[in-house]
Design an enzyme around this catalytic site. Structure first.
Site, PDB file in Angstrom:
ATOM      1  N   SER A  12       0.765   6.545   3.832  1.00  0.00           N
ATOM      2  CA  SER A  12       1.130   7.683   4.024  1.00  0.00           C
ATOM      3  C   SER A  12       2.678   7.669   4.515  1.00  0.00           C
ATOM      4  O   SER A  12       3.569   8.653   4.551  1.00  0.00           O
ATOM      5  CB  SER A  12       0.295   8.141   5.583  1.00  0.00           C
ATOM      6  OG  SER A  12       0.737   7.245   6.597  1.00  0.00           O
ATOM      7  N   MET A  89      -0.252  -5.446   3.883  1.00  0.00           N
ATOM      8  CA  MET A  89      -0.661  -6.414   4.859  1.00  0.00           C
ATOM      9  C   MET A  89      -0.902  -7.759   4.393  1.00  0.00           C
ATOM     10  O   MET A  89      -2.130  -8.177   4.198  1.00  0.00           O
ATOM     11  CB  MET A  89      -2.283  -5.733   4.940  1.00  0.00           C
ATOM     12  CG  MET A  89      -2.256  -4.555   5.935  1.00  0.00           C
ATOM     13  SD  MET A  89      -1.273  -4.875   7.497  1.00  0.00           S
ATOM     14  CE  MET A  89      -1.589  -3.178   8.159  1.00  0.00           C
ATOM     15  N   ARG A  90       0.473  -8.533   4.120  1.00  0.00           N
ATOM     16  CA  ARG A  90       0.341  -9.840   3.864  1.00  0.00           C
ATOM     17  C   ARG A  90       1.655 -10.405   4.393  1.00  0.00           C
ATOM     18  O   ARG A  90       2.569  -9.639   4.315  1.00  0.00           O
ATOM     19  CB  ARG A  90       0.521  -9.711   2.221  1.00  0.00           C
ATOM     20  CG  ARG A  90      -0.398 -10.630   1.122  1.00  0.00           C
ATOM     21  CD  ARG A  90       0.319 -10.715  -0.006  1.00  0.00           C
ATOM     22  NE  ARG A  90       0.910 -12.012  -0.262  1.00  0.00           N
ATOM     23  CZ  ARG A  90       1.863 -12.448  -0.783  1.00  0.00           C
ATOM     24  NH1 ARG A  90       2.908 -11.419  -1.153  1.00  0.00           N
ATOM     25  NH2 ARG A  90       2.071 -13.639  -0.841  1.00  0.00           N
ATOM     26  N   LEU A  91       1.588 -11.553   4.761  1.00  0.00           N
ATOM     27  CA  LEU A  91       2.807 -12.330   5.321  1.00  0.00           C
ATOM     28  C   LEU A  91       3.601 -12.890   4.161  1.00  0.00           C
ATOM     29  O   LEU A  91       3.168 -13.693   3.156  1.00  0.00           O
ATOM     30  CB  LEU A  91       2.164 -13.499   6.270  1.00  0.00           C
ATOM     31  CG  LEU A  91       3.388 -14.011   7.135  1.00  0.00           C
ATOM     32  CD1 LEU A  91       4.041 -12.854   7.985  1.00  0.00           C
ATOM     33  CD2 LEU A  91       2.854 -15.282   8.009  1.00  0.00           C
ATOM     34  N   ASN A 106      10.499  -3.467   7.871  1.00  0.00           N
ATOM     35  CA  ASN A 106       9.074  -3.400   8.221  1.00  0.00           C
ATOM     36  C   ASN A 106       8.620  -2.293   9.442  1.00  0.00           C
ATOM     37  O   ASN A 106       9.892  -2.224  10.184  1.00  0.00           O
ATOM     38  CB  ASN A 106       8.356  -4.471   8.636  1.00  0.00           C
ATOM     39  CG  ASN A 106       6.842  -4.394   8.819  1.00  0.00           C
ATOM     40  OD1 ASN A 106       6.238  -3.766   7.960  1.00  0.00           O
ATOM     41  ND2 ASN A 106       6.462  -5.092   9.897  1.00  0.00           N
ATOM     42  N   HIS A 108       6.001  -0.970  12.243  1.00  0.00           N
ATOM     43  CA  HIS A 108       5.020  -1.603  13.037  1.00  0.00           C
ATOM     44  C   HIS A 108       4.453  -0.613  14.155  1.00  0.00           C
ATOM     45  O   HIS A 108       5.327   0.097  14.799  1.00  0.00           O
ATOM     46  CB  HIS A 108       5.300  -2.853  13.815  1.00  0.00           C
ATOM     47  CG  HIS A 108       4.017  -3.739  14.413  1.00  0.00           C
ATOM     48  ND1 HIS A 108       2.990  -4.160  13.603  1.00  0.00           N
ATOM     49  CD2 HIS A 108       3.691  -3.534  15.614  1.00  0.00           C
ATOM     50  CE1 HIS A 108       1.972  -4.558  14.479  1.00  0.00           C
ATOM     51  NE2 HIS A 108       2.394  -4.180  15.670  1.00  0.00           N
TER      52      HIS A 108
HETATM   53  C1  GAR Z   1       1.104   1.861   9.396  1.00  0.00           C
HETATM   54  O1  GAR Z   1       0.829   2.269  10.725  1.00  0.00           O
HETATM   55  C2  GAR Z   1       2.018   0.732   9.682  1.00  0.00           C
HETATM   56  O2  GAR Z   1       2.898   0.874  11.155  1.00  0.00           O
HETATM   57  C3  GAR Z   1       1.056  -0.545   9.682  1.00  0.00           C
HETATM   58  O3  GAR Z   1       0.099  -0.110   8.944  1.00  0.00           O
HETATM   59  C4  GAR Z   1       0.121   1.230   8.630  1.00  0.00           C
HETATM   60  C5  GAR Z   1       0.188   1.553   7.196  1.00  0.00           C
HETATM   61  O4  GAR Z   1      -0.260   3.158   6.951  1.00  0.00           O
HETATM   62  N1  GAR Z   1       1.427  -1.824   9.713  1.00  0.00           N
HETATM   63  C6  GAR Z   1       1.180  -2.712  10.302  1.00  0.00           C
HETATM   64  O5  GAR Z   1       0.343  -2.780  11.195  1.00  0.00           O
HETATM   65  C7  GAR Z   1       2.116  -4.068  10.011  1.00  0.00           C
HETATM   66  N2  GAR Z   1       1.726  -4.958  11.078  1.00  0.00           N
HETATM   67  P1  GAR Z   1      -0.236   3.770   5.806  1.00  0.00           P
HETATM   68  O6  GAR Z   1      -0.337   2.948   4.593  1.00  0.00           O
HETATM   69  O7  GAR Z   1      -0.498   5.189   5.658  1.00  0.00           O
HETATM   70  O8  GAR Z   1       1.674   3.970   5.550  1.00  0.00           O
END
Ligand code: GAR
Length: 200
Positions: A12, A89-91, A106, A108
């Site tokens: 999104s 979702m990977r470091l 990034n 968060h």
């Molecule tokens: C988002 O809420 C982002 O902040 C989070 O993953 C989601 C991805 O949503 N990221 C983390 O938690 C990083 N630590 P999306 O695929 O709909 O953009």
């Protein structure tokens, strides 16, 4: 400036970024969308917008270093200057972070440094916070840790549910992440230690 968005899931934020480019808010070229999974829902937004996609699935590699070596080769070839992590979702390995020092950002879903990790929204909600929010930051070697570019707070109401809080968080992400990319592309971010100054 050419930039890449890295995703792992529904995308999104990628969708919001594509819209900001199309509207002319972000004056850079979104040249590449990289996904860590062939199943990421977000890939469809890239395809619809005719943006080049690349799948680099860590399951096909023996170690994280070789994943990132491969990614760097592709990014150099595509002449990418900025990497935007959007639910990736990977470091990243120290090698990757050094190669693109201060060129990786990034988003968060919490007010960092609180509630780092993969379930920031749920962790904050379960903890019972009255205020949470969204953070956009530069990426360093540690998880959810680099200098903060933008943050926006969100109140947790008395009758909040995890779902309603998630909706509020995503709405704010879709507003401030494109804004942060716009600032980067326009050269308005100056980093000194942990502090990020936004130039006028
Ligand atoms: C988002 O809420 C982002 O902040 C989070 O993953 C989601 C991805 O949503 N990221 C983390 O938690 C990083 N630590 P999306 O695929 O709909 O953009």
């Amino acid at each position: 400036m050419r930039f890449a968005v890295f995703i792992s899931g529904r995308g999104s934020n990628l969708k919001a970024i594509i819209e900001a480019v199309q509207k002319g808010q972000i004056k850079g070229e979104l040249a590449l969308v990289l996904s860590s999974s062939p199943k990421a829902g977000g890939l469809k937004f890239a395809e619809e917008a005719r943006i080049k996609t690349l799948i680099v699935d860590p399951h096909n590699y023996t170690n994280p270093q070789s994943v990132d070596r491969d990614i760097v080769i592709q990014l150099k070839e595509a002449k990418i200057d900025l990497i935007v992590l959007a639910g990736y979702m990977r470091l990243l390995t120290p090698f990757f972070v050094k190669t693109y020092h201060r060129q990786i950002i990034n988003v968060h879903p919490s007010l960092l440094p609180s509630f780092k990790g993969v379930s920031g929204i749920k962790d904050a909600f379960t903890y019972g916070v009255k205020v949470t929010g969204v953070t956009v930051h530069f990426v360093d070697e540690k998880m959810d840790s680099g200098p903060i570019i933008l943050q926006k707070a969100i109140s947790v109401s008395e009758n909040e549910t995890l779902e309603s809080l998630g909706e509020k968080i995503h709405k704010v992400e879709h507003e401030i992440y494109p804004k942060a990319i716009e600032l980067f592309v326009e050269g308005k971010l100056k980093v000194r230690g942990r502090k990020v100054q936004i130039l006028p």
